[in-house]
Design a protein around this motif. Structure first.
Motif, PDB file in Angstrom:
ATOM      1  N   LYS A 187      41.235  25.033  37.544  1.00 23.57           N
ATOM      2  CA  LYS A 187      41.993  25.364  36.338  1.00 23.57           C
ATOM      3  C   LYS A 187      41.230  24.852  35.119  1.00 23.57           C
ATOM      4  O   LYS A 187      40.832  23.694  35.076  1.00 23.57           O
ATOM      5  N   ASP A 188      41.058  25.701  34.132  1.00 28.81           N
ATOM      6  CA  ASP A 188      40.296  25.327  32.941  1.00 28.81           C
ATOM      7  C   ASP A 188      40.704  26.271  31.819  1.00 28.81           C
ATOM      8  O   ASP A 188      40.332  27.436  31.821  1.00 28.81           O
ATOM      9  N   ASN A 189      41.489  25.774  30.875  1.00 32.02           N
ATOM     10  CA  ASN A 189      41.966  26.637  29.788  1.00 32.02           C
ATOM     11  C   ASN A 189      41.441  26.189  28.432  1.00 32.02           C
ATOM     12  O   ASN A 189      42.181  25.960  27.497  1.00 32.02           O
ATOM     13  N   GLY A 191      40.134  27.936  26.064  1.00 34.00           N
ATOM     14  CA  GLY A 191      39.882  29.213  25.401  1.00 34.00           C
ATOM     15  C   GLY A 191      39.512  30.305  26.381  1.00 34.00           C
ATOM     16  O   GLY A 191      39.528  30.089  27.599  1.00 34.00           O
ATOM     17  N   PRO A 192      39.198  31.511  25.875  1.00 38.46           N
ATOM     18  CA  PRO A 192      38.894  32.628  26.770  1.00 38.46           C
ATOM     19  C   PRO A 192      37.654  32.346  27.605  1.00 38.46           C
ATOM     20  O   PRO A 192      36.844  31.494  27.275  1.00 38.46           O
ATOM     21  N   GLN A 196      33.756  35.559  32.179  1.00 36.01           N
ATOM     22  CA  GLN A 196      34.302  36.911  32.322  1.00 36.01           C
ATOM     23  C   GLN A 196      33.667  37.867  31.315  1.00 36.01           C
ATOM     24  O   GLN A 196      33.497  39.051  31.584  1.00 36.01           O
ATOM     25  N   LEU A 197      33.346  37.351  30.139  1.00 37.14           N
ATOM     26  CA  LEU A 197      32.750  38.197  29.105  1.00 37.14           C
ATOM     27  C   LEU A 197      31.371  38.702  29.513  1.00 37.14           C
ATOM     28  O   LEU A 197      30.950  39.796  29.132  1.00 37.14           O
TER      29      LEU A 197
ATOM     30  N   THR B 149      47.787  32.234  27.346  1.00 38.00           N
ATOM     31  CA  THR B 149      47.394  30.861  27.651  1.00 38.00           C
ATOM     32  C   THR B 149      46.923  30.714  29.093  1.00 38.00           C
ATOM     33  O   THR B 149      46.720  29.595  29.558  1.00 38.00           O
ATOM     34  N   ASN B 150      46.751  31.831  29.795  1.00 38.40           N
ATOM     35  CA  ASN B 150      46.340  31.769  31.209  1.00 38.40           C
ATOM     36  C   ASN B 150      47.155  30.712  31.945  1.00 38.40           C
ATOM     37  O   ASN B 150      46.600  29.782  32.571  1.00 38.40           O
ATOM     38  N   ALA B 151      48.478  30.854  31.901  1.00 42.34           N
ATOM     39  CA  ALA B 151      49.379  29.812  32.401  1.00 42.34           C
ATOM     40  C   ALA B 151      49.152  29.516  33.889  1.00 42.34           C
ATOM     41  O   ALA B 151      48.705  30.370  34.654  1.00 42.34           O
ATOM     42  N   GLY B 152      49.485  28.284  34.257  1.00 43.91           N
ATOM     43  CA  GLY B 152      49.355  27.847  35.642  1.00 43.91           C
ATOM     44  C   GLY B 152      50.725  27.668  36.272  1.00 43.91           C
ATOM     45  O   GLY B 152      51.415  28.626  36.562  1.00 43.91           O
ATOM     46  N   GLY B 153      51.113  26.427  36.444  1.00 44.55           N
ATOM     47  CA  GLY B 153      52.420  26.154  37.039  1.00 44.55           C
ATOM     48  C   GLY B 153      52.281  25.599  38.432  1.00 44.55           C
ATOM     49  O   GLY B 153      51.221  25.089  38.818  1.00 44.55           O
ATOM     50  N   ARG B 163      45.455  34.603  35.166  1.00 38.18           N
ATOM     51  CA  ARG B 163      44.302  35.515  35.202  1.00 38.18           C
ATOM     52  C   ARG B 163      44.238  36.291  36.504  1.00 38.18           C
ATOM     53  O   ARG B 163      43.903  37.481  36.509  1.00 38.18           O
ATOM     54  N   GLN B 196      40.026  40.776  30.013  1.00 42.20           N
ATOM     55  CA  GLN B 196      39.674  39.406  30.377  1.00 42.20           C
ATOM     56  C   GLN B 196      39.449  38.538  29.142  1.00 42.20           C
ATOM     57  O   GLN B 196      39.732  37.346  29.143  1.00 42.20           O
ATOM     58  N   LEU B 197      38.933  39.158  28.089  1.00 43.23           N
ATOM     59  CA  LEU B 197      38.668  38.392  26.861  1.00 43.23           C
ATOM     60  C   LEU B 197      39.956  37.905  26.221  1.00 43.23           C
ATOM     61  O   LEU B 197      39.990  36.854  25.572  1.00 43.23           O
ATOM     62  N   ILE B 199      42.785  37.136  27.843  1.00 45.34           N
ATOM     63  CA  ILE B 199      43.463  36.116  28.664  1.00 45.34           C
ATOM     64  C   ILE B 199      42.950  34.735  28.253  1.00 45.34           C
ATOM     65  O   ILE B 199      41.754  34.477  28.266  1.00 45.34           O
ATOM     66  N   GLY B 200      43.863  33.873  27.869  1.00 44.17           N
ATOM     67  CA  GLY B 200      43.467  32.532  27.450  1.00 44.17           C
ATOM     68  C   GLY B 200      42.970  32.424  26.026  1.00 44.17           C
ATOM     69  O   GLY B 200      42.575  31.352  25.593  1.00 44.17           O
ATOM     70  N   ALA B 201      42.999  33.516  25.265  1.00 45.22           N
ATOM     71  CA  ALA B 201      42.491  33.479  23.882  1.00 45.22           C
ATOM     72  C   ALA B 201      43.542  32.967  22.904  1.00 45.22           C
ATOM     73  O   ALA B 201      43.277  32.865  21.706  1.00 45.22           O
ATOM     74  N   ALA B 428      43.630  21.814  31.335  1.00 40.21           N
ATOM     75  CA  ALA B 428      43.669  22.524  32.615  1.00 40.21           C
ATOM     76  C   ALA B 428      44.550  23.759  32.516  1.00 40.21           C
ATOM     77  O   ALA B 428      44.182  24.844  32.946  1.00 40.21           O
ATOM     78  N   GLU B 429      45.753  23.602  31.921  1.00 42.30           N
ATOM     79  CA  GLU B 429      46.655  24.766  31.889  1.00 42.30           C
ATOM     80  C   GLU B 429      47.413  24.939  30.581  1.00 42.30           C
ATOM     81  O   GLU B 429      47.974  25.998  30.341  1.00 42.30           O
ATOM     82  N   HIS B 430      47.448  23.964  29.698  1.00 42.78           N
ATOM     83  CA  HIS B 430      48.249  24.107  28.477  1.00 42.78           C
ATOM     84  C   HIS B 430      47.523  24.815  27.342  1.00 42.78           C
ATOM     85  O   HIS B 430      48.164  25.255  26.389  1.00 42.78           O
ATOM     86  N   GLY B 431      46.219  24.912  27.407  1.00 43.40           N
ATOM     87  CA  GLY B 431      45.459  25.496  26.316  1.00 43.40           C
ATOM     88  C   GLY B 431      45.046  24.452  25.288  1.00 43.40           C
ATOM     89  O   GLY B 431      45.210  23.243  25.499  1.00 43.40           O
TER      90      GLY B 431
END
Lengths: 470, 470
Positions: A187-189, A191-192, A196-197, B149-153, B163, B196-197, B199-201, B428-431
C-alpha cells in the motif's frame, strides 16, 4: 554539434561499451523488423544499469538530443524506429539483461529492461515458476518494451495484459532523474502512480529500466482442444460455458476456415486438426496445477462433451500429449505467414471491441468493407476471449501491384470508423507508434490533447521517443 | 467577481438544485470531519450528471475559479476541505448517486461518484454480489473519493486497494472535457491509461464522475478468529502459514495489548476475547463461497490448531456465529476511539513498510521515539497483512495541554524519517491532502517535481483542488 558532444561525454563517463558508432552495427536497428519504417541515427547509447541510463538521459537533456529507447525492436507499429532525419540517437537497453530476486514465496522477480521474454520464462522455470505472458516475438521482445506497450499475447484471458503483471517500475524520467517504484510496499498512496503512467506510454514519458514482475507457479500440465464451430457467436457461447465450469482456461483463439486452409496449404507440416470442414475454428488451452487430480485433457473433455452433444460444438479434438498441443498452437502461430503466402497484400488491424459485441462486429465490418471496396476479402482471427481480433482486409480480386499503397489507408480508416462506432479500440495490444498516430489524432482528438498535455509537463523539450504516439 | 459570474451561469444553465449559497447549508462542508482543517467557500456547485459536471468545470476554467471536489468529506488528511481564503468553490458529487448496470455474469457495476460505499454494498448484495472493499467511514465515504484516494481498508489482503477494483473511469478534466474510460474493453493500448492517472490523484488532475467497478460473488459465510501472540514476528509467521493453507484469508489485523485493554476499559460492551493476557493480538477473517463443503470456522480451526500446538499461537478463539464475528470486529473498529479516551492526545501516522520488515520497524521505531521524546508511548496497530500500520505516538507522561501543537510535528518528522529509511511510504492509504504535503516535499522532492510537472501539463491554471498533495 550537440550529438557529437553527447556521444563524447557518454564515452568519457561510461566507456567504449556504452557507445556504438560503426554504421554497420547501427544499421540493423534503424528499421522495424517488418521493414516498414526506416530511420537514421549516428549512434546507439547502451547503459549498463539504471544509474548509467540516468546519466545518459541527463546529458541528452542538457544537449537537447532526443533518444529513442529500444529493446528487441519488435514493434508492430514502428514504435522503436528512430526518426528519418537523424535528429535522435538510439538508447538500447540490451546490455541491461539481469534477472534478480526470483522469490518463490512472494512470487516476484526483478528484471532489467533488456531481458528477453524467453530468457525470463527459462530463468523462473528453474525455480518452479512461470511468467504468464507470452507472444510470438518472445525470442526477441524485451521486458522494457513489453511494459512500455502494455503487451498482450495469447494468455491474457486468465492473467491479463502486462499492466496486471507489473508490481513496480524503475525508470529514468526526461530530466534524467530516477523514478524508483521497485519497493515491496503493498500500500502506497503518495499521489497518483508514476509506475502506471509509464505502462503503455511507448517510451514517450520516460525510459523503463527495471521491472518487478508477478509470477505464478509453473503449471503441471496443459492440454489444447481444437473445435469446429458454426459462428463466432457459437464461440462466445462455448467460452462462457467453459468459464462457468473452470477458471483454468488460458487461451481462446478464433480463426475462420480460410485461415486454417491457408495454413494447411502454405505451412510445412500443418495438417487438418478435424476430419470435416467447419466455417469457424477455436483453439482452447487449459492448464492444471501440481497436486490437481484431474488432467487437463479430462477437464476439457468433461466440459466440451455436453457442448458437442447439443450441437454447440460441431467437432472437437483434444491433444493427447505435448507434441499434439504444440502442433495445434503451431497452426495458430503460423496464421500471419500463411495468410501472407496465400492471399498476398492485406491491411492488418489490431482492434478490440467488447467481447459480447464481437460476433456482430465481425459480420458487419466484413460486409461493410466488402461493399465499400468490391473484390476485397475481410476476415478476423485471434484473441476472441479478450475481444481482440486481428482484422485483415486482403486485396482479393481488387489487388494487383500497389494496391496497399493505393487503398490501404482508406481501408484502415473505414475499419477504424467501424471500431469506434462499436465502442472499441483502434489499438488493442500493439500500441500506436508511428503507424496509428494519425488515426489516433483523427478519431480521438480529446485524448491526444490530454496525452500532449502530460507530455508537455513531463518532457517539455520532447526528447523522449519523438514522433511516436502523439 | 468571477465566482459570482460562475455561480450565476451555473444557476442559469443547470437550475437552482445545482447551486447552494445559503451559508448555513455550506458550513458543514467547510471543515473536515475531525475538525482539523477549516476552509471558506461562497457556494457549493452540485451537478446532476457527468455532462453537467463538465459544463460546470468548463465554466470554472473560463473564469479561472478553482474547484474542490467533495464526496462524503471523510478525508483523514484534509483532502476535501476548501482553502481558507475562499478562493475556491466546492463541487459536490452528492447528487450523482446512481448505481447502474449491475451485471452478475461480468461481475461489474457502474456507480456515480456520489454513491455512498454502504449503499453500493447493499445494492449489489441484492444481486448475490459483493463489492469487496470496506472501511470505517463506509456510511459516508463515496465512490469518487474512494477512487481518488485509492482507498484501502480492512479487506485489502485478498482483493487489493481501490486500484485493483476499478475497471473504468469517467471524469471531467481541468479544461472541462470528458474523459470516458467506461468502455467494456479488455484490451486497449491507445497510450498510457488516463484512468490509472486519476486513481490516487486526490482530485488534483480531474474530477471522477463515474466508475465501473469489479464485483465478486457474495460470500456464503465468514468466521473471525482472535489470536493471542508473543510478537509481531509471530503474527507474520501465522499469516504465512495461513496463506500456505488457503486463499480465503480476507483480514489480518494486528493490535498490541494496551490497545485491547483500552478498548475493554473504554468501550461499552467490549469484553476480553481471550481468557489470558498476551502482548500482541491478531484478528483473522476467513470467508467461504457458496457450494464449499467446509465452514469458515472449521477452516480456521484446522489451520490454527497446529500453530497452537507448537506454541506459535498462544491462544485462539474462533467466532461461533455472526454475532461473535461482529463482536471481534467491534473491538478492532473501536480502537481509535478507545485510544483517544484512554491515552489522550496522540500523533497518528498511516504508514507502510514491506510486510516482512514490519516487526523490526515496529521495535526500532518504538525505541527510537521513546528515546528521542522521553515519556511518550509509541504503538502500532492495523493492517499487518498489507504492511500498513497506524503508528500512534501518545503524549504519555510528556503530555499536558498543548503537547500536540508543541511537539507533534517533530514527532511526525522522526516517524517519517524512520519510515523512509525502512523503504516505506509516509502515506499507506489515507493520501497526502493538506496534512502531509510538507512532509512529501521534504522527503521526496523528486517525486513532487514529477507530480508538479504532470499537474502543470493537465491543469495549468491550477483550478483542481488547489493546495492539496503538491
Amino acid at each position: 554539434m550537440s550529438q557529437a558532444e553527447l556521444i563524447a561525454e557518454v564515452l568519457r563517463d561510461h566507456g567504449p561499451q556504452s557507445v556504438v558508432t560503426d554504421p554497420r552495427d547501427i544499421e540493423p536497428w534503424l528499421s522495424d523488423w517488418r521493414g516498414r519504417w526506416h530511420g537514421a541515427a549516428s549512434a546507439i547509447l547502451q547503459p549498463a544499469n539504471t544509474a548509467e541510463a540516468a546519466s545518459i538521459v541527463a546529458k541528452a537533456a542538457a544537449h537537447r538530443v532526443a533518444l529513442v529507447a529500444q529493446g528487441g525492436n519488435t514493434s508492430m507499429v514502428g514504435g522503436a524506429t528512430p526518426p528519418a532525419d537523424g535528429s535522435a540517437l538510439i538508447l538500447s537497453l540490451r546490455r541491461m539483461n539481469r534477472i534478480d530476486a526470483i522469490d518463490p514465496v512472494a512470487l516476484r522477480c526483478t528484471a532489467e529492461a533488456g531481458v528477453i521474454l524467453e530468457s525470463l520464462h527459462a530463468a523462473v522455470a528453474e525455480h518452479g515458476l512461470r511468467f504468464p505472458l507470452t507472444l510470438g516475438a518472445k525470442g526477441s521482445a524485451t521486458i522494457g518494451g513489453l511494459v512500455s506497450t502494455n503487451a498482450g499475447g495469447t494468455q491474457v484471458l486468465r492473467f491479463g495484459t502486462m499492466r496486471a503483471l507489473v508490481d513496480g517500475i524503475a525508470a529514468v524520467l526526461p530530466d534524467g532523474s530516477i523514478h524508483d517504484g521497485l519497493s515491496k510496499l503493498k500500500k502506497d498512496n503518495r499521489g497518483p502512480s508514476i509506475d502506471q503512467l509509464l505502462i503503455g506510454a511507448e517510451g514517450t514519458l520516460g525510459i523503463i529500466t527495471q521491472v518487478r514482475l508477478k509470477l505464478v507457479p509453473a503449471v503441471a500440465a496443459r492440454a489444447v482442444a481444437w473445435l469446429g464451430l458454426s459462428s463466432p457467436q457459437a464461440a462466445i457461447d462455448v467460452l462462457r460455458a467453459l468459464e462457468a465450469g473452470t477458471d483454468r482456461i488460458e487461451g481462446f483463439e478464433l480463426l475462420p476456415r480460410e485461415s486454417l486452409d491457408a495454413a494447411i496449404a502454405q505451412i510445412n507440416g500443418v495438417r487438418p486438426p478435424l476430419a470435416t470442414p467447419h466455417p469457424w475454428h477455436v483453439l482452447v488451452e487449459a492448464t492444471v496445477d501440481r497436486g490437481t487430480d484431474e488432467t487437463p485433457e479430462s477437464l476439457l473433455g468433461r466440459l466440451l462433451a455436453p457442448m458437442v452433444d447439443r450441437g454447440l460444438v460441431g467437432d472437437a479434438a483434444i491433444s493427447a500429449n505435448e507434441a499434439q498441443a504444440q502442433a495445434f498452437w503451431r497452426i495458430r502461430d503460423s496464421l500471419s505467414e500463411a495468410e501472407r503466402k496465400a492471399f498476398g497484400a492485406a491491411t492488418q488491424h489490431d482492434i478490440s471491441v467488447p467481447v459480447e459485441a464481437m460476433p456482430a462486429f465481425l459480420e458487419q465490418a466484413t460486409r461493410t468493407l466488402e461493399q465499400a471496396f468490391p473484390g476485397v476479402q475481410a476476415s478476423g482471427f485471434g484473441h476472441l476471449g479478450d475481444g481482440n481480433i486481428h482484422f485483415h482486409v486482403r486485396a482479393g480480386s481488387r489487388g494487383g501491384p500497389g494496391w496497399l499503397e493505393r487503398e490501404g489507408e482508406a481501408v484502415s480508416r473505414l475499419v477504424h470508423d467501424l471500431v469506434v462506432e462499436a465502442g472499441g479500440s483502434i489499438s488493442a495490444e500493439h500500441g500506436i507508434g508511428q503507424m496509428k498516430r494519425g488515426e489516433l489524432a483523427r478519431l480521438h482528438p480529446g485524448r491526444v490533447r490530454t496525452l500532449r498535455a502530460l507530455k508537455a509537463g513531463l518532457d517539455p523539450e520532447g526528447i523522449m521517443n519523438p514522433g511516436k504516439l502523439i
